[in-house]
Scaffold this motif. Structure first.
Motif, PDB file in Angstrom:
ATOM      1  N   LEU A  79      -6.305  -5.400  -6.749  1.00 28.90           N
ATOM      2  CA  LEU A  79      -6.011  -4.309  -5.954  1.00 28.90           C
ATOM      3  C   LEU A  79      -6.192  -4.274  -4.691  1.00 28.90           C
ATOM      4  CD1 LEU A  79      -7.347  -1.463  -8.599  1.00 28.90           C
ATOM      5  CD2 LEU A  79      -4.836  -1.770  -8.037  1.00 28.90           C
ATOM      6  N   GLY A  80      -7.475  -5.103  -4.106  1.00 29.09           N
ATOM      7  CA  GLY A  80      -7.723  -5.319  -2.735  1.00 29.09           C
ATOM      8  C   GLY A  80      -6.730  -5.867  -1.922  1.00 29.09           C
ATOM      9  N   PRO A  84      -3.094  -0.815   0.134  1.00 31.83           N
ATOM     10  CA  PRO A  84      -3.466  -0.500   1.490  1.00 31.83           C
ATOM     11  C   PRO A  84      -4.848  -0.837   1.917  1.00 31.83           C
ATOM     12  CG  PRO A  84      -1.974   1.197   0.748  1.00 31.83           C
ATOM     13  CD  PRO A  84      -2.408   0.309  -0.518  1.00 31.83           C
ATOM     14  N   PRO A  85      -5.253  -1.341   3.062  1.00 32.03           N
ATOM     15  CA  PRO A  85      -6.264  -1.891   3.230  1.00 32.03           C
ATOM     16  C   PRO A  85      -7.567  -0.834   3.199  1.00 32.03           C
ATOM     17  CG  PRO A  85      -5.113  -1.918   5.154  1.00 32.03           C
ATOM     18  CD  PRO A  85      -4.332  -1.682   4.214  1.00 32.03           C
ATOM     19  N   GLU A  86      -7.241   0.405   3.442  1.00 32.90           N
ATOM     20  CA  GLU A  86      -8.285   1.631   3.408  1.00 32.90           C
ATOM     21  C   GLU A  86      -8.513   2.144   2.081  1.00 32.90           C
ATOM     22  OE1 GLU A  86      -4.100   3.543   3.759  1.00 32.90           O
ATOM     23  OE2 GLU A  86      -4.984   1.814   4.652  1.00 32.90           O
ATOM     24  N   VAL A  87      -7.896   1.605   1.107  1.00 34.86           N
ATOM     25  CA  VAL A  87      -8.021   1.955  -0.255  1.00 34.86           C
ATOM     26  C   VAL A  87      -9.252   1.300  -1.009  1.00 34.86           C
ATOM     27  CG1 VAL A  87      -7.054   2.322  -2.446  1.00 34.86           C
ATOM     28  CG2 VAL A  87      -5.845   2.741  -0.463  1.00 34.86           C
ATOM     29  N   PRO A  88     -10.389   2.109  -1.362  1.00 38.18           N
ATOM     30  CA  PRO A  88     -11.724   1.334  -1.712  1.00 38.18           C
ATOM     31  C   PRO A  88     -11.648   1.353  -3.231  1.00 38.18           C
ATOM     32  CG  PRO A  88     -12.255   3.636  -1.059  1.00 38.18           C
ATOM     33  CD  PRO A  88     -10.754   3.385  -0.682  1.00 38.18           C
ATOM     34  N   VAL A  89     -11.922   0.216  -4.010  1.00 41.54           N
ATOM     35  CA  VAL A  89     -11.989   0.137  -5.427  1.00 41.54           C
ATOM     36  C   VAL A  89     -13.393  -0.187  -5.746  1.00 41.54           C
ATOM     37  CG1 VAL A  89     -11.211  -1.265  -7.264  1.00 41.54           C
ATOM     38  CG2 VAL A  89      -9.797  -0.845  -5.172  1.00 41.54           C
ATOM     39  N   GLN A  90     -13.930   0.720  -6.593  1.00 43.18           N
ATOM     40  CA  GLN A  90     -15.456   0.875  -7.080  1.00 43.18           C
ATOM     41  C   GLN A  90     -15.580   0.705  -8.462  1.00 43.18           C
ATOM     42  OE1 GLN A  90     -16.357   4.070  -4.543  1.00 43.18           O
ATOM     43  NE2 GLN A  90     -17.662   3.094  -3.348  1.00 43.18           N
ATOM     44  N   TRP A  93     -20.394   1.833 -14.095  1.00 45.60           N
ATOM     45  CA  TRP A  93     -20.799   1.243 -15.448  1.00 45.60           C
ATOM     46  C   TRP A  93     -20.809   2.146 -16.587  1.00 45.60           C
ATOM     47  CZ3 TRP A  93     -24.109   0.632 -19.414  1.00 45.60           C
ATOM     48  CH2 TRP A  93     -24.446  -0.528 -20.144  1.00 45.60           C
ATOM     49  N   PRO A  94     -20.237   1.617 -17.762  1.00 47.98           N
ATOM     50  CA  PRO A  94     -20.064   0.265 -18.062  1.00 47.98           C
ATOM     51  C   PRO A  94     -18.401  -0.169 -17.978  1.00 47.98           C
ATOM     52  CG  PRO A  94     -20.063   1.445 -19.882  1.00 47.98           C
ATOM     53  CD  PRO A  94     -20.235   2.371 -18.881  1.00 47.98           C
ATOM     54  N   ASP A  95     -17.508   0.433 -17.688  1.00 48.53           N
ATOM     55  CA  ASP A  95     -16.161   0.248 -18.029  1.00 48.53           C
ATOM     56  C   ASP A  95     -15.107   1.126 -17.294  1.00 48.53           C
ATOM     57  OD1 ASP A  95     -16.223   2.868 -19.094  1.00 48.53           O
ATOM     58  OD2 ASP A  95     -15.701   2.311 -21.176  1.00 48.53           O
ATOM     59  N   ARG A  96     -15.555   1.891 -16.238  1.00 49.09           N
ATOM     60  CA  ARG A  96     -14.698   2.595 -15.424  1.00 49.09           C
ATOM     61  C   ARG A  96     -14.322   2.089 -13.958  1.00 49.09           C
ATOM     62  NH1 ARG A  96     -12.373   5.731 -19.046  1.00 49.09           N
ATOM     63  NH2 ARG A  96     -14.169   6.325 -20.459  1.00 49.09           N
ATOM     64  N   ILE A  97     -13.100   2.035 -13.661  1.00 55.95           N
ATOM     65  CA  ILE A  97     -12.561   1.649 -12.404  1.00 55.95           C
ATOM     66  C   ILE A  97     -12.295   2.880 -11.694  1.00 55.95           C
ATOM     67  CG2 ILE A  97     -10.834   0.499 -10.894  1.00 55.95           C
ATOM     68  CD1 ILE A  97     -12.335  -1.487 -13.075  1.00 55.95           C
ATOM     69  N   LYS A  98     -12.524   2.974 -10.351  1.00 52.67           N
ATOM     70  CA  LYS A  98     -12.547   4.202  -9.414  1.00 52.67           C
ATOM     71  C   LYS A  98     -11.946   3.584  -8.062  1.00 52.67           C
ATOM     72  CE  LYS A  98     -16.078   6.825  -8.917  1.00 52.67           C
ATOM     73  NZ  LYS A  98     -17.608   7.372  -8.839  1.00 52.67           N
ATOM     74  N   VAL A  99     -10.850   4.653  -7.761  1.00 54.79           N
ATOM     75  CA  VAL A  99     -10.271   4.288  -6.333  1.00 54.79           C
ATOM     76  C   VAL A  99     -10.323   5.505  -5.644  1.00 54.79           C
ATOM     77  CG1 VAL A  99      -7.719   3.924  -5.622  1.00 54.79           C
ATOM     78  CG2 VAL A  99      -8.631   2.704  -7.689  1.00 54.79           C
ATOM     79  N   ASN A 100     -10.721   5.315  -4.433  1.00 56.63           N
ATOM     80  CA  ASN A 100     -11.094   6.322  -3.462  1.00 56.63           C
ATOM     81  C   ASN A 100     -12.006   7.333  -4.015  1.00 56.63           C
ATOM     82  OD1 ASN A 100     -10.161   5.906  -1.057  1.00 56.63           O
ATOM     83  ND2 ASN A 100      -7.999   6.751  -1.478  1.00 56.63           N
ATOM     84  N   TYR A 148      -0.445   5.379  -7.399  1.00 48.19           N
ATOM     85  CA  TYR A 148       0.778   6.158  -6.580  1.00 48.19           C
ATOM     86  C   TYR A 148       0.112   7.523  -5.782  1.00 48.19           C
ATOM     87  CZ  TYR A 148       4.353   3.347  -9.086  1.00 48.19           C
ATOM     88  OH  TYR A 148       5.049   2.272  -9.484  1.00 48.19           O
ATOM     89  N   GLU A 149      -0.757   8.123  -6.326  1.00 51.09           N
ATOM     90  CA  GLU A 149      -1.180   9.228  -5.482  1.00 51.09           C
ATOM     91  C   GLU A 149      -2.200   8.734  -4.583  1.00 51.09           C
ATOM     92  OE1 GLU A 149      -4.244  12.804  -6.702  1.00 51.09           O
ATOM     93  OE2 GLU A 149      -2.628  12.445  -8.191  1.00 51.09           O
ATOM     94  N   GLU A 150      -2.929   7.480  -4.590  1.00 44.63           N
ATOM     95  CA  GLU A 150      -3.583   7.157  -3.564  1.00 44.63           C
ATOM     96  C   GLU A 150      -2.806   6.063  -2.686  1.00 44.63           C
ATOM     97  OE1 GLU A 150      -6.527   8.035  -3.004  1.00 44.63           O
ATOM     98  OE2 GLU A 150      -6.582   9.069  -5.186  1.00 44.63           O
ATOM     99  N   GLY A 151      -1.472   6.125  -2.304  1.00 44.98           N
ATOM    100  CA  GLY A 151      -0.732   5.372  -1.433  1.00 44.98           C
ATOM    101  C   GLY A 151      -0.397   4.243  -1.924  1.00 44.98           C
ATOM    102  N   CYS A 152      -0.395   3.700  -3.212  1.00 45.46           N
ATOM    103  CA  CYS A 152      -0.157   2.524  -3.673  1.00 45.46           C
ATOM    104  C   CYS A 152       1.282   2.178  -4.489  1.00 45.46           C
ATOM    105  CB  CYS A 152      -1.213   1.888  -4.637  1.00 45.46           C
ATOM    106  SG  CYS A 152      -2.780   2.139  -3.970  1.00 45.46           S
ATOM    107  N   VAL A 153       2.145   3.019  -3.759  1.00 45.57           N
ATOM    108  CA  VAL A 153       3.723   3.144  -4.049  1.00 45.57           C
ATOM    109  C   VAL A 153       4.265   1.964  -4.183  1.00 45.57           C
ATOM    110  CG1 VAL A 153       3.895   5.781  -3.541  1.00 45.57           C
ATOM    111  CG2 VAL A 153       4.492   4.026  -1.840  1.00 45.57           C
ATOM    112  N   GLU A 154       3.939   0.860  -3.146  1.00 42.19           N
ATOM    113  CA  GLU A 154       4.567  -0.352  -3.265  1.00 42.19           C
ATOM    114  C   GLU A 154       4.364  -1.199  -4.352  1.00 42.19           C
ATOM    115  OE1 GLU A 154       6.976  -0.868  -1.302  1.00 42.19           O
ATOM    116  OE2 GLU A 154       6.569   1.215  -0.377  1.00 42.19           O
TER     117      GLU A 154
END
Length: 235
Positions: A79-80, A84-90, A93-100, A148-154
């Motif tokens: 994802l990184g 877009p470079p300003e979109v943080p991915v975190q 625990w134990p199994d969730r992915i977070k964007v922004n 797509y809501e986080e600007g990753c439409v490409e």
């Protein structure tokens, strides 16, 4: 719409599943039947990336399960690379992915054993990443989001899958060569709940991970360990 098949790196191969088939379930059934390690089962749906990787560990489950962190790092790095470079991915625990800061996907995992000391014949690790909201209007669920809501439409799902396979294989190599420490050092800064009090999956102060990848959860003066194994899917 023409969907280009993803290109997988050496040692990994892909197998598309029919529509309305869960790649994770397919991976488990094929793992039980003896499919080759390194096979990725995936869906070509355009609204959600669903994929599952079959591994054949050569170590006890308590070590093999650490590959779940590898898959998370692979997803964060892919994802990184594509977002877009300003979109943080975190991670949560134990199994969730977070964007922004909002939930945007998860990992799933299952093995054919549950004893930490037993070596599994197979380990399946799946990812689920929403590209669009399954229902409702954007903003109705502020704690959940989609790419797509986080600007990753490409980004296209198959491009993300291809990237995930490459980054995950790279980190699997690091993991097999040098153990969990390097994986831990990469994973820890991306987890936004370490050092904080949490309520899920259990209440307490999330201190961090131990050398086996188990959660260290402090409650008053006691610190307990919680293993990823407890959150594997029981089949």
């Amino acid at each position: 719409m023409i969907i280009e098949s993803p290109r997988f790196p050496p040692l990994l191969s892909g197998e598309v599943v029919p529509p309305h088939t869960d790649p994770f379930d397919k991976a488990v059934s094929r793992a039980i039947a003896g499919v080759d390690s390194g096979t990725i089962f995936y869906s070509e749906a355009v609204d959600t990336l669903r994929a599952a990787l079959v591994l054949a560990p050569e170590t006890p489950l308590e070590e093999a399960i650490q590959a779940v962190y590898v898959a998370q790092i692979g997803l964060a790095e892919s994802l990184g690379a594509l977002a877009p470079p300003e979109v943080p991915v975190q991670f949560q625990w134990p199994d969730r992915i977070k964007v922004n800061g909002a939930l945007c996907g998860s990992v799933r995992f299952a093995a054919d054993v549950s004893d930490p000391k037993e070596t599994p014949n197979w380990l399946v690790i799946g990812i689920v990443v929403p590209f669009t909201h399954p229902g409702g209007e954007p903003g109705e669920t502020p704690d959940q989001t989609c790419l797509y809501e986080e600007g990753c439409v490409e980004i296209m799902p198959m491009a993300l899958l291809e990237s995930w396979s490459k980054h995950t294989l790279l980190w699997l190599t690091y993991f097999l060569d040098s153990g969990f420490e390097r994986v831990h050092n990469e994973w820890r800064p991306r987890c936004d709940t370490i050092g904080k009090r949490i309520e899920e999956p259990r209440a307490g102060l999330f201190v961090g991970l131990d050398e086996k990848g188990r959660m260290l959860l402090r409650q008053d003066v006691m610190t307990e360990t919680v293993s990823l194994i407890d959150y594997a899917e029981h089949l």
